[in-house]
Design a protein around this motif. Structure first.
Motif, PDB file in Angstrom:
ATOM      1  N   PHE A   1      -2.726  -6.717  -3.123  1.00 50.54           N
ATOM      2  CA  PHE A   1      -3.301  -5.507  -3.714  1.00 50.54           C
ATOM      3  C   PHE A   1      -4.300  -4.876  -2.751  1.00 50.54           C
ATOM      4  O   PHE A   1      -4.338  -3.648  -2.589  1.00 50.54           O
ATOM      5  N   LEU A   2      -5.101  -5.690  -2.085  1.00 54.35           N
ATOM      6  CA  LEU A   2      -6.057  -5.170  -1.111  1.00 54.35           C
ATOM      7  C   LEU A   2      -5.344  -4.555   0.089  1.00 54.35           C
ATOM      8  O   LEU A   2      -5.831  -3.570   0.669  1.00 54.35           O
ATOM      9  N   TRP A   3      -4.211  -5.111   0.487  1.00 56.02           N
ATOM     10  CA  TRP A   3      -3.420  -4.495   1.557  1.00 56.02           C
ATOM     11  C   TRP A   3      -2.970  -3.097   1.145  1.00 56.02           C
ATOM     12  O   TRP A   3      -3.029  -2.159   1.938  1.00 56.02           O
ATOM     13  N   LEU A   4      -2.509  -2.972  -0.088  1.00 57.82           N
ATOM     14  CA  LEU A   4      -2.069  -1.669  -0.580  1.00 57.82           C
ATOM     15  C   LEU A   4      -3.233  -0.684  -0.622  1.00 57.82           C
ATOM     16  O   LEU A   4      -3.096   0.477  -0.224  1.00 57.82           O
ATOM     17  N   VAL A   5      -4.386  -1.125  -1.094  1.00 57.54           N
ATOM     18  CA  VAL A   5      -5.569  -0.265  -1.107  1.00 57.54           C
ATOM     19  C   VAL A   5      -5.940   0.150   0.311  1.00 57.54           C
ATOM     20  O   VAL A   5      -6.289   1.307   0.561  1.00 57.54           O
ATOM     21  N   ASN A   6      -5.853  -0.777   1.256  1.00 55.41           N
ATOM     22  CA  ASN A   6      -6.144  -0.476   2.652  1.00 55.41           C
ATOM     23  C   ASN A   6      -5.216   0.627   3.173  1.00 55.41           C
ATOM     24  O   ASN A   6      -5.665   1.551   3.851  1.00 55.41           O
TER      25      ASN A   6
END
Length: 81
Positions: A8-13
């Motif tokens: 999820f943090l990769w997607l937000v990044n």
């Protein structure tokens, strides 16, 4: 975010920094940010693909797995598939 929320943090990044990495005027650290955004996009895509494959396999073959399929189920379906 921790290990559980890393995809999820990769997607937000990707969503947050893609404009800075690809559309902003060139600056010194842009190639490094671009590399991180691309790696995050690849990681999120692979994780999403893996999750999709797992969901598809589980939904189509859960009944064939017997007790293991039941143990992995969040809810116990009633009746025969």
């Amino acid at each position: 975010g921790g290990f559980l929320f890393l995809p999820f943090l990769w997607l937000v990044n990707v969503l947050w920094f893609s404009r800075l990495a690809f559309l902003a005027p060139p600056f010194g650290e842009q190639p490094r940010i671009k590399r991180y955004v691309l790696r995050s996009a690849v990681g999120a895509a692979l994780w999403g693909l893996g999750l999709g494959v797992w969901v598809g396999l589980f939904q189509t073959r859960r009944s064939q797995w017997g007790a293991l399929g039941d143990a992995l189920s969040f809810t116990q379906p009633m009746g025969e598939p």
